[in-house]
Structures are given as structure tokens and as C-alpha cells.
Design an enzyme around this catalytic site. Structure first.
Site, PDB file in Angstrom:
ATOM      1  N   HIS A 172      73.031 -42.145  24.950  1.00 45.92           N
ATOM      2  CA  HIS A 172      73.270 -43.082  26.044  1.00 45.92           C
ATOM      3  C   HIS A 172      72.495 -44.377  25.865  1.00 45.92           C
ATOM      4  O   HIS A 172      72.407 -45.184  26.787  1.00 45.92           O
ATOM      5  CB  HIS A 172      72.895 -42.441  27.384  1.00 45.92           C
ATOM      6  CG  HIS A 172      73.612 -41.171  27.660  1.00 45.92           C
ATOM      7  ND1 HIS A 172      72.984 -39.951  27.694  1.00 45.92           N
ATOM      8  CD2 HIS A 172      74.927 -40.924  27.879  1.00 45.92           C
ATOM      9  CE1 HIS A 172      73.873 -39.002  27.932  1.00 45.92           C
ATOM     10  NE2 HIS A 172      75.056 -39.564  28.046  1.00 45.92           N
ATOM     11  N   ASP A 213      84.660 -43.332 -25.422  1.00 45.98           N
ATOM     12  CA  ASP A 213      84.478 -43.350 -23.974  1.00 45.98           C
ATOM     13  C   ASP A 213      83.425 -44.401 -23.626  1.00 45.98           C
ATOM     14  O   ASP A 213      82.292 -44.346 -24.135  1.00 45.98           O
ATOM     15  CB  ASP A 213      84.014 -41.984 -23.479  1.00 45.98           C
ATOM     16  CG  ASP A 213      83.741 -41.995 -21.992  1.00 45.98           C
ATOM     17  OD1 ASP A 213      84.703 -42.083 -21.221  1.00 45.98           O
ATOM     18  OD2 ASP A 213      82.553 -41.937 -21.614  1.00 45.98           O
ATOM     19  N   ASP A 267      85.898 -51.759 -15.414  1.00 46.06           N
ATOM     20  CA  ASP A 267      84.664 -52.333 -14.860  1.00 46.06           C
ATOM     21  C   ASP A 267      83.401 -51.629 -15.339  1.00 46.06           C
ATOM     22  O   ASP A 267      82.323 -51.850 -14.787  1.00 46.06           O
ATOM     23  CB  ASP A 267      84.708 -52.295 -13.332  1.00 46.06           C
ATOM     24  CG  ASP A 267      84.799 -50.875 -12.782  1.00 46.06           C
ATOM     25  OD1 ASP A 267      84.991 -49.938 -13.582  1.00 46.06           O
ATOM     26  OD2 ASP A 267      84.687 -50.710 -11.551  1.00 46.06           O
ATOM     27  N   ASP A 306      88.989 -48.111 -15.346  1.00 51.93           N
ATOM     28  CA  ASP A 306      89.245 -49.125 -14.325  1.00 51.93           C
ATOM     29  C   ASP A 306      88.881 -50.533 -14.779  1.00 51.93           C
ATOM     30  O   ASP A 306      89.036 -51.488 -14.017  1.00 51.93           O
ATOM     31  CB  ASP A 306      88.453 -48.792 -13.053  1.00 51.93           C
ATOM     32  CG  ASP A 306      88.907 -47.479 -12.437  1.00 51.93           C
ATOM     33  OD1 ASP A 306      90.117 -47.208 -12.486  1.00 51.93           O
ATOM     34  OD2 ASP A 306      88.055 -46.729 -11.927  1.00 51.93           O
TER      35      ASP A 306
END
Length: 441
Positions: free
Chosen positions: A74, A417, A260, A258
Site C-alpha cells: 500500500h 564457432d 553480434d 545473430d
């Protein structure tokens, strides 16, 4: 339901009680299950702005640069007001408040299973709640040693327009999960998935840090020991290598990911160099932990989580040493713990076309050379070549997960990779820096 069991923790209790009632239990049995649930949940909230009470003029008692921890639903004043902090630090503070033995909000032991609820207080976007949940899960697993069986994210118990969130942790046993997974017509409860669920992975048994207290930010000592100087040299070399690889990694990642990876590594490396002035370099364990925190805040995405887990697992292992100077074999054990943690939480193994395809061969070589009597610098350098060879070998591997899984095999085989190569590169740069230092002695 006052105190630690209040706020959004009651939503979990209500779900348990409702499911028990729907299953036909007597009122006494429903009450018993609700009582049991309430004894196994803890909640702590934080807000950047209190709620606007109807009919009253809003007053911003925090100010634009402050946040309040532990305030009531509250708008009642909380435990304390402090400077706004990054989300990772906020989540860490809330989890420590719930789980520490000092507060005893939720008595729980490492190795137990839990349910996590990240609840918006009314004015917090779902995306920000998701970010907080993404920070909370690895912290629960790595720092607190808990398996996370369920994650509920959303605005379940709000306080009008209050900007903030609460975190609730509930101990998860079979009876609790059965009630939480039970079907319901409540419109905002997350829809359950039918069928068998994969169990959460039991966390790697990482030693508890020496102190669970929230510590003040570290600072670099005025005078560095030989170990501190070496750490500084290694950090600069590793970060610089990643900075120089930005464009190459992005180019490779544009083919299999991606696009990036280089930018992500660049951000992490730049942040580490910036934060290094605050690292306690004479304390190897704490420095590795601080690097993990920097990376977790700056890199984002899967890479940020993986490297954060890697660093924090290594940090915990290094803290088991009773000596201030870390030996080469202790560094090898820390690397082994880091690899184990990443493998356990991510599910990756050798041959999955990930950074582990660089680190696992490096560890094997390092352990072998140290056992054969090589000096640490030579063993480190030899193992770094194994890391590079491992990264290069990912060209021949078929991805087992992630976006690369859907990339044609001929494209995968054209580049290593990017994540594995980035890992091998900073590892190699660190090894060369150490080798050069001791050669020039």
C-alpha cells in the site's frame, strides 16, 4: 499473512489452496496446505516510485536517483532507501534478503528446489520483469545452489501504478508443484503445459562464499603484489584481444548466428577494462567474481549469462584456497569448476560447437602438462594452443542447439564457432602475456 509471507508470495499460497479445494479436500486440509505453503515462501520488493493513492496528491519521497527496498503493497515505507543500482545488483540484494540465514525469511539449504515468481507492482513493463527473472535464475543456481523448477513472471499482485517489482521464492516439493500446475480458470495465471516436464538441473555443488553479506564495491589496492600485477597484465591482454576481434567475430556470426558476437564481446571487454580500476587485483578469487559481475551487467544475452556463470563458479572454487597466492593447479581446478557449471546449466558438451570446445581441450592439456612437470607459464601456453585447435575444430561440428542448428552444414563448416574462437583468443592472449612476462625476467 504479514511480514515475509506478504506481498506476491500470497498469490502462490492462494494457488496452492485453490487447487487443494478444487481437488475436493476438506476445509481443514485446505487450510493445512495453505499454512504449509505460507511457511515455505519468502518475498521482498523494491520500487523506484511509490503508488499514487486515490484522492491524495502524489509526493515522490524517493527522488529521481533513489529506490526503496522492502516497501509495503500500500506504499508503506520500506526497510531502507538507497541509490538506484543495476538490475543484477538489485536482484542479488532481494535474493540475499530472502535466503540469507541472517534474515531467516525462508530457511532453505543448498541443493533444494524452488519456484521463482517475479512480480510487477503495476508500473513496470513485462520486458523489465523478464530481465530481472533472467538475472535471478542464474544467481539462484550458482550463488545459492538451488534448482529452479518453475518461473512465473508478470504482474500478479500490483499496487496501482507503483514502479517496481517483488521477488518471491517458494520451496518446491512434489505436493507444491502439483498444486501450482493444476488447471485453473483464473484469467491471469500462466497457462500450464500438459505432459511431463523436464526436471530442473541440480546445481553444481559450488562451495558457499565465505560471507553472504552484501559487500561494498571493491577498489584496486594502491600497491599490487606480484599476483596482482600478473592478473592486471592478463586481464588487459585478454580484453584487448577481444576488442581487436570485433569485426571478424561479427562477420563469422552473421553467417551462423545473430551477427553480434563480436559486438557483444567488445562491450564486455571494454566494460572489464573500465571496471578494472575497482577490482581487488591482489585477491584473485574476488577479482574473478568482479569480472563476472561486470560481464553480467554489460554483455547481455546468452553470452553474458554463460560468462557470468563461468566466472562465478571459478570464483567460488578459488575461494576454497586457504592461501592468498593461487597456484597453477588451483587455477586449473577453478577452470574445471567453471566448465562443469557451464555444462550443467547449459547442457553443452564437447562437440556441441560452443565455447566448451575450446575450454575443455585447454583444461585437459593444462592438467596434463602440469602433471608432467612443465612450469606453469609453459603449461599455460601449450594449453592455449589446444584451445585454438579446439575452436578451429568446430568447423567440422554440427551445432546441437541455438540458431546455428538451422544453418546449412556447408555454411557452418566455412567458419569456426565465433563464441569458441573468442574464448580461445582471450585464453591465448592471456597465456602469451604470462609467458612473455616470465621469459623477460
Amino acid at each position: 499473512m504479514a511480514g515475509r509471507r506478504g506481498l506476491a508470495g500470497t498469490v502462490l499460497v492462494h494457488k496452492v489452496a485453490g487447487a487443494a479445494a478444487d481437488a475436493g479436500l476438506s476445509l481443514a486440509d485446505v487450510a493445512a496446505e495453505a499454512r504449509y505453503a505460507s511457511e515455505n515462501v519468502g518475498t521482498m520488493g523494491v520500487a523506484l516510485k511509490a503508488c499514487t493513492l486515490p484522492g491524495r496528491i502524489f509526493t515522490d519521497r524517493f527522488g529521481p536517483t533513489k529506490m526503496e527496498v522492502g516497501l509495503g503493497i500500500h506504499g508503506e515505507p520500506g526497510a531502507h532507501v538507497t541509490d538506484i543500482q543495476p538490475v543484477e545488483a538489485v536482484v542479488s540484494q532481494l535474493l540475499n534478503q530472502i535466503l540469507s540465514k541472517e534474515t531467516n525469511y525462508l530457511p532453505i539449504s543448498r541443493g533444494e528446489r524452488v519456484v521463482l515468481m517475479v512480480n510487477g507492482l503495476g508500473g513496470t513493463p513485462l520486458m523489465e520483469l523478464m530481465i530481472a527473472a533472467g538475472k535471478a535464475v542464474p544467481q539462484l543456481m550458482v550463488e545459492h545452489g538451488l534448482a529452479v523448477d518453475r518461473v512465473y513472471t508478470g504482474s500478479f499482485m500490483t499496487s496501482l501504478d507503483m514502479e517496481g517489482l517483488s521477488i518471491s521464492i517458494m520451496r518446491a516439493d512434489r505436493s507444491i508443484l502439483q498444486r501450482l500446475d493444476a488447471e485453473t480458470k483464473a484469467p491471469y495465471w500462466p497457462v500450464g503445459v500438459s505432459g511431463n516436464r523436464l526436471p530442473a538441473k541440480i546445481p553444481v555443488p559450488i562451495p558457499r562464499p565465505r560471507s553472504a553479506k552484501i559487500v561494498e564495491p571493491q577498489s584496486q589496492p594502491l600497491k599490487l603484489t606480484e599476483q596482482g600485477q600478473l592478473l592486471e597484465l592478463v586481464i588487459v591482454a585478454a580484453a584487448t584481444a577481444l576488442i581487436h576481434l570485433k569485426d571478424t567475430l561479427n562477420e563469422w556470426d552473421s553467417k551462423v548466428g545473430d551477427g553480434d558476437c563480436g559486438s557483444t564481446m567488445y562491450k564486455g571487454a571494454k566494460a572489464v577494462l573500465e571496471d578494472m580500476k575497482n577490482y581487488p587485483l591482489n585477491d584473485a578469487a574476488e577479482t574473478v567474481g568482479e569480472i563476472g559481475s561486470t560481464i553480467g551487467k554489460s554483455m547481455g544475452g546468452t553470452s553474458g549469462i554463460i560468462y557470468s556463470i563461468l566466472c562465478k563458479a571459478a570464483c567460488a572454487q578459488l575461494k576454497t584456497s586457504s592461501h592468498s597466492v593461487i597456484t597453477s593447479k588451483q587455477w586449473a581446478k577453478a577452470l574445471a569448476s567453471a566448465i562443469d557449471a557451464v555444462s550443467k546449466y547449459g547442457g553443452a558438451k564437447v562437440g556441441y560447437r560452443t565455447l566448451l570446445d575450446a575450454l575443455i581441450p585447454a583444461l585437459s592439456s593444462l592438467e596434463e602438462r602440469l602433471s608432467s612437470g612443465d612450469d606453469p607459464a609453459t603449461a599455460f601456453l601449450t594449453s592455449s594452443q589446444a584451445a585454438l585447435d579446439g575452436a578451429e575444430s568446430t568447423k567440422k561440428m554440427r551445432a546441437k542447439a541455438g540458431r546455428t542448428l538451422y544453418v546449412p552444414r556447408e555454411i557452418q563448416s566455412s567458419v569456426p564457432d565465433p563464441g569458441a574462437y573468442a574464448t580461445a583468443s582471450w585464453y591465448r592472449a592471456a597465456a602469451l602475456a604470462v609467458n612473455d612476462k616470465y621469459k623477460n625476467k
